[in-house]
Scaffold this active site. Structure first.
Site, mmCIF file in Angstrom:
data_model
loop_
_atom_site.group_PDB
_atom_site.id
_atom_site.type_symbol
_atom_site.label_atom_id
_atom_site.label_comp_id
_atom_site.label_asym_id
_atom_site.label_seq_id
_atom_site.Cartn_x
_atom_site.Cartn_y
_atom_site.Cartn_z
ATOM 1 N N ASP A 36 0.863 -1.187 0.000
ATOM 2 C CA ASP A 36 0.000 0.000 0.000
ATOM 3 C C ASP A 36 0.898 1.236 0.000
ATOM 4 O O ASP A 36 1.667 1.458 0.937
ATOM 5 C CB ASP A 36 -0.893 -0.018 1.243
ATOM 6 N N GLU A 131 -2.344 0.280 -4.507
ATOM 7 C CA GLU A 131 -2.238 -0.903 -3.654
ATOM 8 C C GLU A 131 -2.501 -2.167 -4.457
ATOM 9 O O GLU A 131 -3.217 -2.160 -5.454
ATOM 10 C CB GLU A 131 -3.177 -0.830 -2.456
#
Length: 382
Positions: A36, A131
Site C-alpha cells: 500500500d 495498492e
C-alpha cells in the site's frame, strides 16, 4: 487448519455437527504480500515539487468547492482525510496547500511500481493505482522468505521511484491487508500463522476488511466489538444478522481467508464524477454538465474492453446531502448512446430540485470483459 473444538456451537447434536462440518473448511497456506503506497497522490506531488515537502498538502479540486482526493501525512495530523470537502479541510488546517491532481503522472508511477512487482511474481492483483496483493508462495526469484521479498520491493520503490510504501505479509489476503496498515507510513509488519488467531481476537471489528461504519455500528449493538467477540458468535447467528457476509465474518474472526490472489481480477465498477464551480438547478444544465462525465466513463470502458449492465447515478446537493439511483439492463450496454440514455433517464426524475446540485457522478457495474464474452459466443457457435 482449524480444529473442530475451536469452533463455538449451539446446544444440540445437529448444531454441533453443523459447526463441526464448517470447521473442516481448508485454509490455504500461502505467502501473501499487500503493498500500500503511502499517501500516494500527495507523495507524488511532494516528490516532484521540493517546495511541498514537509508541508500539509491536499490533492483535489478548488479550495471553495472541491473534495480532497488525497492528503499528505502532514495534513492528516490535522484531521484532513480523502473525500472530505475542501472547505472543511481548510478549516481544519489553515495552512493546507491545494494541488490539482495529475492522474497521468500517478498512473505512470503506478505502472513503474507494477513493473517491480512483476520481477517477483506474475500473480499480482491490483486493487487501485496505489495498492495490490502479491502471491509469492512460488516466486520468480526463488526467495523462500516473503518478508525478504516485501523488504526488497519497498527498497526498490524508494530507490527507483522516489516514493515510500508500506507492506503487510501473512498467509492470506485478509491478514496481509491488516498488516500493511499496522506500521504506516513506510513500514512493514508480518502476521505469521501462529500469530493469526490471537492477532484477530484483539482487533476492533471496525478494522476488519469488509466492515464499514454501518456494519461496525450494528456489530457493536449486538455486543461485538473485537475479533474475540466476533469469534464467539455462531455461524447461524452471523448469517441471521449479516446475511451473505455472515460466513466471511465467521471465518476471518478465526484468521481464515481462502480467497486466492487473482491476477485476472475484473474490477467491480467503473465510474467518474465532477464537482462543479457553480450549482446546477435545471435539467438542461445538469444534462450538459453530465455529458463529459459519461464520455469519460465510456472511453475507459472502450479502452479496457469492458461492458456493464448496471448504471448508478450519484447526486450531491449544495447542502452535501447525497442520493443515488440505479437501473440494471437485461443485457450488457453496448454503445455510448445507450449508456447516456440510461444515465439521463435516472437524472430526469430528480427535477425540479429544491437545492442546487454541486456534484454529479455515474458508475457502471455488473461488469464483464468484452473479449471473454466474444470468445464464449464463438465457442458456443462452433
Amino acid at each position: 487448519m482449524l480444529a473442530p473444538n475451536d469452533v463455538p456451537y449451539e446446544a444440540g447434536s445437529n448444531a454441533k455437527t453443523r459447526d463441526r462440518d464448517v470447521a473442516a473448511k481448508p485454509s490455504r497456506q500461502s505467502k501473501v504480500i499487500h503493498v500500500d503506497m503511502d499517501a500516494f497522490y500527495a507523495s507524488v506531488e511532494q516528490r516532484d515539487n521540493p517546495e511541498l515537502r514537509g508541508k500539509p498538502v491536499a490533492v483535489g479540486g478548488s479550495q471553495e468547492r472541491g473534495v480532497v482526493a488525497a492528503a499528505s501525512y502532514e495534513a492528516r495530523k490535522f484531521g484532513v482525510r480523502s473525500a472530505m470537502p475542501s472547505v472543511t479541510a481548510k478549516r481544519k488546517c489553515p495552512d493546507l496547500i491545494f494541488v490539482k491532481p495529475r492522474f497521468e503522472v500517478y498512473k505512470e508511477a503506478s505502472r513503474q511500481i507494477g513493473a517491480i512487482f512483476a520481477e517477483y511474481t506474475p500473480i499480482v492483483e491490483p486493487l487501485s493505482l496505489d495498492e495490490a496483493y502479491l502471491d509469492v508462495t512460488e516466486n520468480l526469484k526463488g526467495i523462500a522468505s516473503a518478508t525478504q521479498i516485501a523488504e526488497e520491493i519497498r527498497t526498490r520503490i524508494r530507490a527507483d521511484i522516489g516514493l515510500t510504501a508500506s507492506a503487510g505479509v501473512s498467509y492470506n489476503k485478509f491478514l496481509a491487508k491488516i498488516a500493511s496498515d499496522y506500521n504506516k507510513p513506510d513500514g512493514l509488519f508480518v502476521i505469521t500463522p501462529k500469530m493469526g488467531q490471537d492477532f484477530v481476537e484483539s482487533l476492533p471489528v471496525a478494522k476488519f476488511q469488509g466492515v464499514g461504519p454501518a456494519t461496525a455500528a450494528k456489530m457493536n449493538r449486538l455486543g461485538i466489538k473485537t475479533g474475540f467477540d466476533l469469534r464467539a458468535r455462531t455461524l447461524p447467528f452471523l448469517q441471521q444478522h449479516f446475511g451473505k457476509s455472515g460466513p466471511f465474518f465467521y471465518w476471518i474472526a478465526r484468521g481464515v481467508d481462502d480467497r486466492p490472489v487473482r491476477a485476472d481480477r475484473i474490477r467491480k465498477s467503473l465510474g467518474a464524477e465532477n464537482t462543479f464551480s457553480e450549482d446546477l438547478f435545471t435539467f438542461e444544465a445538469a444534462r450538459d454538465a453530465f455529458r463529459p462525465i459519461i464520455e469519460k466513463v465510456w472511453r475507459h470502458c472502450e479502452g479496457a474492453g469492458i461492458r456493464g449492465r448496471t448504471v448508478t447515478l450519484k447526486v450531491k446537493y449544495s447542502d452535501f446531502r447525497q442520493i443515488t439511483r440505479s437501473r440494471t439492463s437485461a443485457a450488457f450496454i453496448a454503445t455510448r448512446a445507450e449508456f447516456q440514455q440510461l444515465t439521463l433517464a435516472l437524472l430526469g426524475p430528480i427535477f425540479p430540485v429544491q437545492r442546487g446540485i454541486r456534484l454529479l457522478g455515474v458508475t457502471l457495474s455488473s461488469l464483464s470483459e468484452e473479449r471473454s464474452r466474444r470468445e464464449d459466443q464463438l465457442s458456443l457457435s462452433i
